[in-house]
Design a protein around this motif. Structure first.
Motif, PDB file in Angstrom:
ATOM      1  N   UNK A 279      46.663  68.882  19.231  1.00  0.00           N
ATOM      2  CA  UNK A 279      46.157  67.523  19.437  1.00  0.00           C
ATOM      3  C   UNK A 279      44.632  67.501  19.372  1.00  0.00           C
ATOM      4  N   UNK A 280      43.997  68.546  19.882  1.00  0.00           N
ATOM      5  CA  UNK A 280      42.535  68.599  19.837  1.00  0.00           C
ATOM      6  C   UNK A 280      42.039  68.765  18.396  1.00  0.00           C
ATOM      7  N   UNK A 281      42.765  69.563  17.614  1.00  0.00           N
ATOM      8  CA  UNK A 281      42.390  69.741  16.201  1.00  0.00           C
ATOM      9  C   UNK A 281      42.479  68.412  15.463  1.00  0.00           C
TER      10      UNK A 281
ATOM     11  N   UNK B  73      39.515  66.194  13.649  1.00  0.00           N
ATOM     12  CA  UNK B  73      39.553  65.667  12.276  1.00  0.00           C
ATOM     13  C   UNK B  73      39.297  64.168  12.248  1.00  0.00           C
ATOM     14  N   UNK B  74      39.911  63.478  13.203  1.00  0.00           N
ATOM     15  CA  UNK B  74      39.870  62.013  13.168  1.00  0.00           C
ATOM     16  C   UNK B  74      38.665  61.410  13.882  1.00  0.00           C
ATOM     17  N   UNK B  75      38.056  62.194  14.743  1.00  0.00           N
ATOM     18  CA  UNK B  75      36.908  61.695  15.493  1.00  0.00           C
ATOM     19  C   UNK B  75      37.327  60.951  16.752  1.00  0.00           C
ATOM     20  N   UNK B  76      36.385  60.701  17.631  1.00  0.00           N
ATOM     21  CA  UNK B  76      36.704  60.009  18.879  1.00  0.00           C
ATOM     22  C   UNK B  76      35.861  58.752  18.997  1.00  0.00           C
ATOM     23  N   UNK B  77      36.398  57.771  19.736  1.00  0.00           N
ATOM     24  CA  UNK B  77      35.710  56.490  19.876  1.00  0.00           C
ATOM     25  C   UNK B  77      34.749  56.480  21.059  1.00  0.00           C
TER      26      UNK B  77
END
Lengths: 384, 127
Positions: free
Chosen positions: A273-275, A279-283
């Motif tokens: 989940x962290x990977x 990849x997707x970035x955080x808000x």
């Protein structure tokens, strides 16, 4: 479930707290001292001399066996394989979504034996999670009820411990190291850790000796008991997260700005989940703030920039050292720049027409207050 | 013991009525429950207040609580000393730590307040 105060657990030190004039409050199922003489006085005393904290409510687990290191390495985010005996490390238990089940400290007692110190409110779920995820080769024990934990924190704590340990040298005990010592016949695991940002020690020993050790430490003129109220403001000035407030299962260590306690070069529960998050970035990420004046934002206040909601306060209080409001908030990443102006507002409807609704504040890198001695580079033990 | 000459509310405010004016603050019990007072949010001078309506906020290290008007009237003055030293409320809740001075709109409202002995009984019952 148990409600009300009649079924709260007491630490072995209840009588001592009452004698010292403590105001007791329920905390994570425990009847705990929130303050003795006053939060500000206790806070300043810890920053200038030494505070004594009853932390018996926190949990202690043991994991033993030839496979213990390997098992633990797979369960926590910090690196265990290269952790030497006599040292400890801060990390997290994550769920499969990367959410934080708990923050904890792993102590390597010997090559095949570990102590894991966890938050009071999470003992049961941590135990269940660990037991469910370990193989029979490692023996898990929950010793929370048998072990007392007292913290001695403050610039004078080193001298105080040294004078108690005449001959047993701890002068150069570095941060995140621990030793076994004997204080007036009591075997104590003494670690150079804490949750205040000051030089400090945490003492683990049999719960049956709690009153004796409390009395030995209290006998020093420079030592005063400090309640959970000041423990909270001390950790908040350092920007340390408190489990259940700033970190929880809905947030990952990346969002909590605690990636440095995650070793991505190994396999562990939650890593996938962290990977994905990488990849997707955080808000939104956790950031420190300070208020313009004494008026303080509180947990759940909304964070806004130019009228737009961009986050939420997760910890907020008055800083006794800075004499202004301070805290931590989750905020949209683009606003995390030093000095960025933000407005913090209560969520409940405004009752008075003249009420100033928003508190002016600004984003501030943590720690928002820097102790005299440089003890701030690492996080402390999990919260309270 | 609470001061005999004052009147009290259920929300733990005290009020001293002086002719057509009144001074009020929070009781010793209230300051002790709050702990270290760190900030007082005052109403604007000149604003109208209604008995038992919320008009100010007193913050402590960890919480904020509303203060309610013991009587209806108009704000004449607030205790400016509390802006920099709100801890005066802890040190002297009934004297130096007063919060507002108001003009009293309706002296009959005094009937809705407790006298010292009634407040003491109230403290015992709610404690």
């Amino acid at each position: 479930m148990c409600e009300g105060t009649h079924c709260l657990k007491n630490t072995p030190l209840l009588e001592k707290h009452l004698e010292a004039g403590a105001k007791m409050v329920p905390f994570s199922g425990w009847n705990m001292p929130v303050q003795y003489t006053g939060i500000i006085e206790e806070h300043i005393h810890t920053r200038s001399k030494a505070g004594l904290f009853d932390i018996c409510h926190m949990g202690e687990f043991f994991l033993k066996g030839p496979s213990a290191a390997k098992e633990l390495d797979r369960l926590v985010t910090c690196r265990i394989d290269n952790l030497p005996a006599g040292r400890c490390r801060y990390g997290f238990l994550l769920n499969d979504s990367g959410g934080i089940i708990d923050d904890l400290i792993v102590f390597r007692i010997s090559p095949e034996e570990f102590m894991i110190v966890v938050n009071a409110g999470t003992v049961a779920k941590d135990r269940a999670w660990i037991e469910e995820h370990i193989s029979p080769g490692a023996v898990f024990t929950d010793s929370s009820g048998d072990i007392a934990k007292l913290d001695v924190q403050g610039p004078l704590s080193g001298e105080i411990m040294a004078s108690l340990l005449n001959g047993q040298i701890i002068g150069d005990l570095k941060k995140y190291y621990f030793v076994r010592v004997n204080i007036q016949g009591v075997e104590i695991l003494l670690s150079r850790t804490g949750y205040t940002g000051e030089r400090g020690y945490e003492l683990f020993f049999p719960a049956t000796e709690a009153v004796r050790v409390w009395d030995i430490l209290s006998a020093f003129d420079d030592v005063k008991p400090v309640g959970l109220g000041a423990r909270d403001t001390l950790r908040m000035e350092m920007g340390y997260s408190l489990y259940g407030n700033d970190i929880d299962e809905a947030h990952t260590p990346f969002e909590a700005n605690l990636a440095r306690f995650v070793f991505m070069e190994k396999d562990f529960v939650g890593k996938e989940a962290l990977l994905k998050q990488q990849r997707e970035g955080i808000d939104r990420v956790l950031a420190g703030f300070i208020c313009e004046g004494r008026r303080s934002a509180r947990s759940h206040f909304a964070v806004s920039v130019e009228g737009r909601n961009v986050g939420e306060v997760t910890s907020g209080a008055f800083s006794p050292c800075l004499k202004r409001g301070m805290g931590l908030c989750y905020i949209e990443k683009e606003f995390v720049t030093e000095g960025r102006e933000i407005t913090l507002s209560p969520r409940e409807p405004v009752q008075r027409p003249d009420r100033r609704t928003g508190i002016k504040a600004s984003v501030k890198s943590i720690p928002v207050y820097k102790p005299r001695e440089n003890e701030r580079s690492q996080n402390g033990t999990p919260g309270t | 013991m609470v001061p005999q000459e004052l009147k009290y509310t259920k929300e733990h405010e005290w009020v001293r009525i002086e002719g057509g004016e009144a001074v009020f603050g929070i009781t010793d019990h209230a300051q002790s429950e709050l702990g270290d007072v760190t900030f007082v949010e005052f109403p604007d001078t000149g604003s109208e207040i209604k008995q038992f309506g919320s008009l100010a906020t007193v913050e402590s290290v960890k919480a904020a609580s509303d203060i309610y008007a013991p009587l209806s009237g108009r704000i004449l003055k607030v205790n400016e000393a509390l802006r920099d030293k709100p801890e005066i409320i802890n040190q002297s809740p009934y004297e130096e730590g007063w919060i507002c001075r108001i003009s009293v709109a309706d002296a009959m409202e005094e009937r809705n307040l407790m006298d010292a002995s009634a407040y003491e009984t109230y403290l015992k019952e709610s404690g």
